[in-house]
Design a protein around this motif. Structure first.
Motif, mmCIF file in Angstrom:
data_model
loop_
_atom_site.group_PDB
_atom_site.id
_atom_site.type_symbol
_atom_site.label_atom_id
_atom_site.label_comp_id
_atom_site.label_asym_id
_atom_site.label_seq_id
_atom_site.Cartn_x
_atom_site.Cartn_y
_atom_site.Cartn_z
ATOM 1 N N ARG A 140 33.811 60.453 65.100
ATOM 2 C CA ARG A 140 33.674 59.508 66.035
ATOM 3 C C ARG A 140 34.710 58.980 66.571
ATOM 4 O O ARG A 140 34.651 58.464 67.726
ATOM 5 C CB ARG A 140 32.812 58.258 65.228
ATOM 6 C CG ARG A 140 31.450 58.591 64.657
ATOM 7 C CD ARG A 140 30.478 57.418 64.783
ATOM 8 N NE ARG A 140 29.144 58.063 64.441
ATOM 9 C CZ ARG A 140 28.241 58.310 65.403
ATOM 10 N NH1 ARG A 140 28.362 58.381 66.764
ATOM 11 N NH2 ARG A 140 26.916 58.838 64.998
ATOM 12 N N LEU A 141 35.732 58.709 65.978
ATOM 13 C CA LEU A 141 37.098 58.180 66.587
ATOM 14 C C LEU A 141 37.318 58.815 67.700
ATOM 15 O O LEU A 141 38.126 58.101 68.522
ATOM 16 C CB LEU A 141 38.271 58.071 65.302
ATOM 17 C CG LEU A 141 38.067 56.661 64.433
ATOM 18 C CD1 LEU A 141 39.178 56.855 63.348
ATOM 19 C CD2 LEU A 141 38.326 55.625 65.205
ATOM 20 N N ALA A 142 37.447 59.952 67.736
ATOM 21 C CA ALA A 142 37.786 60.927 68.724
ATOM 22 C C ALA A 142 36.832 60.834 69.984
ATOM 23 O O ALA A 142 37.278 61.040 71.085
ATOM 24 C CB ALA A 142 38.014 62.390 68.424
ATOM 25 N N MET A 143 35.607 60.356 69.642
ATOM 26 C CA MET A 143 34.682 60.155 70.958
ATOM 27 C C MET A 143 35.052 58.969 71.790
ATOM 28 O O MET A 143 35.579 57.853 71.509
ATOM 29 C CB MET A 143 33.291 60.048 70.297
ATOM 30 C CG MET A 143 32.901 61.476 69.658
ATOM 31 S SD MET A 143 31.498 61.171 68.558
ATOM 32 C CE MET A 143 30.106 60.356 69.570
#
Lengths: 267, 253
Positions: B108-111
């Motif tokens: 999720r952090l990359a999104m």
């Protein structure tokens, strides 16, 4: 299978209780040595534990002890926060910037080697006998240590993760919070551990030299009255406060922030 | 270059990836210069899968780093799909997961923030990561960690996917399973992809185009296009293609 279970359960209880028992036993041993020495010496300058407890109650009943503890704790907390924030910022900057580090390294060595007493005296002369000078002097004594520790941390930052964050466009805030700070966590922990004990020792000297309250002021007072029992009572009371902080704040926080580590590596 | 196995309209940017590196030199530790890349120029069509193959140390990873924007110090030019408006996803040689964040948090952090709440259940379940969501990377095998890295790459719906030997140092069985998974996720939403490998079998199985590089300082040795739809690439076809390619580019197998 059942036997195995009960054996491992017993072992885990024993291993959980073990360190606690050892700690209590070791403290009881120290107390016994003190007590015996006090009886043998039979002198005003080495009171037995009951005399210290009595001195504690005397000042605790009037609330005096708690007032002075609170004043010292306030100075310790203020100086700790300032030292950690300023020291970390400088340390991380120096760890990331080679040129800045080369330039400021001699300054750092200089500040690391200025005696605490000199900083305190100069702070009082330059800024007056006030709270700002007192807390500032304590912080300045600690900042160089924080800088050195956090500089090592910043040097050890993982390039691979930094690149990953860049490719996935984490942005500054996300990178700091999720990539950089977790890597620095052990260094923060080391700096604050060593910091808090150093800071409260310096805080006492600061109070002795230029404040009219706090544990350091009281110890100076009882020194002049030659009341060793009261001196020990204040010292032990403040040590107890620091232990409570360690167990209630520092350790749970550390356990939380290292929960991702494989269990066996956890200290 | 048309590929019948892709009925879905291309989701990658409308323009191709164009790479044109006219020279890349590293400053060595002893002060001397090392010329890594002489001249590499190639294109990857929108929503197609290309592979770079070459001997060890020939500058494949350097090429990828230039494309990823991690190494701006080179001569030449780049044109990214979508003209750089879309996002780029990378799967590195090592998974490069954040050890202090769970599997799901890593993905999720990359999104992008605008996309933060999007449902990634399907993606995680295709990759077999359903049960692993709340685990930390230290609890995963290398194969599983690589799957998380793939999930992270696909979760951002990139317009360019870059893979740097994503299946290296896995046992053959795990690598094969992961290749199948990669194709499954990629086919669901084909995006322009560029992979580095030194495994010709892998390249033949996955790619629409294989680009062969020479030894350092590297140049393009040749470009081989594969037009057979992936669904029709059985083991006989693969062996025949492998021997054709190996005959044309000696020493690559």
């Amino acid at each position: 299978m059942r036997l195995d279970h009960s054996v491992t359960a017993e072992r885990s209880i024993a291993s959980r209780l073990g360190p606690g028992i050892v700690t209590v036993g070791s403290l009881a041993g120290l107390l016994a040595i003190w007590w015996i020495a006090a009886i043998v010496a039979d002198s005003r300058v080495l009171p037995a534990p009951p005399a210290v407890a009595e001195a504690f109650w005397r000042d605790a009943r009037t609330g005096e002890l708690f007032f002075h503890l609170a004043m010292t704790l306030m100075r310790v907390a203020g100086a700790f926060v300032i030292a950690m924030v300023v020291g970390s910022a400088i340390g991380i900057l120096l760890g990331m910037n080679r040129e800045a580090n080369r330039f400021f390294d001699p300054w750092l060595i200089l500040f690391l080697n200025i005696p605490a007493l000199v900083v305190i005296v100069l702070a009082y002369i330059w800024f007056g006998l006030n709270e700002v000078a007192a807390i500032g002097a304590i912080a300045v004594n600690k900042i160089p240590n924080v800088v050195v520790t956090l500089r090592e941390g910043a040097r050890a930052l993982d390039r691979d993760l930094e690149e990953m964050a860049k490719v996935y466009r984490f942005g500054l805030a996300k990178t700091l919070r999720h990539v950089v700070l977790p890597q620095l966590q052990p260094y923060f922990a080391a700096a604050s551990r060593s910091g808090i004990s150093l800071i409260w020792k310096i805080a006492l000297v600061v109070e002795l030299l230029g404040r009219s309250n706090g544990v350091g002021f009281q110890i100076n007072l009882y020194f002049q009255l030659f009341d060793v029992a009261a001196i020990l009572a204040y010292t032990l009371a403040f040590v107890a406060v620091m232990l409570i902080i360690e167990f209630l704040l520092v350790q749970p926080f550390e356990a939380h922030s290292t929960r991702w580590r494989p269990k066996r590596a956890r200290g | 270059m048309s590929n019948l196995s892709k009925p879905i309209p291309p989701a990658g940017g409308p323009s191709a990836l164009e790479v044109e590196i006219r020279g890349k030199t590293f400053r060595g530790a002893d002060g001397g210069d090392v010329r890594a890349i002489e001249e590499i120029a190639f294109q990857v069509a929108p929503a197609s899968f290309a592979t770079l193959i070459g001997p060890s140390g020939c500058g494949k990873t350097t090429t990828l780093r230039i494309i990823l924007g991690l190494d701006p110090d080179f001569d030449g030019r780049l044109r990214l799909p979508d003209d750089g408006a879309g996002r780029i996803a990378a799967v590195f040689q090592e998974p490069r997961l954040l050890p202090w964040r769970s599997v799901e948090e890593n993905v999720r952090l990359a999104m992008p923030d605008a996309d933060a709440g999007r449902d990634i259940d399907q993606l995680l379940s295709i990759l077999g990561l359903d049960e692993m969501r709340s685990r930390y990377p230290s609890e995963l095998s290398l194969g599983l960690a690589r799957r998380v890295a793939l999930a992270r790459a696909f979760a951002i719906r990139p317009s360019l996917l870059v893979l740097d030997e994503p299946f290296v140092s896995l046992d053959e069985q795990t690598a094969t399973r992961l290749r199948t998974l990669l194709m499954e996720v990629w086919s669901a939403r084909p995006t322009t992809a560029l992979m580095v490998t030194h495994n010709l079998r892998e390249a033949v199985q996955l790619s629409d185009r294989i680009i062969f590089l020479t030894e350092r300082p590297s140049r393009i040795r040749g470009v081989h296009d594969l037009t057979t739809p992936r669904a029709e690439r059985d083991s006989r076809w693969r062996e025949a293609t492998l021997s054709t390619v190996a005959k044309r580019y000696s020493g690559v197998l």
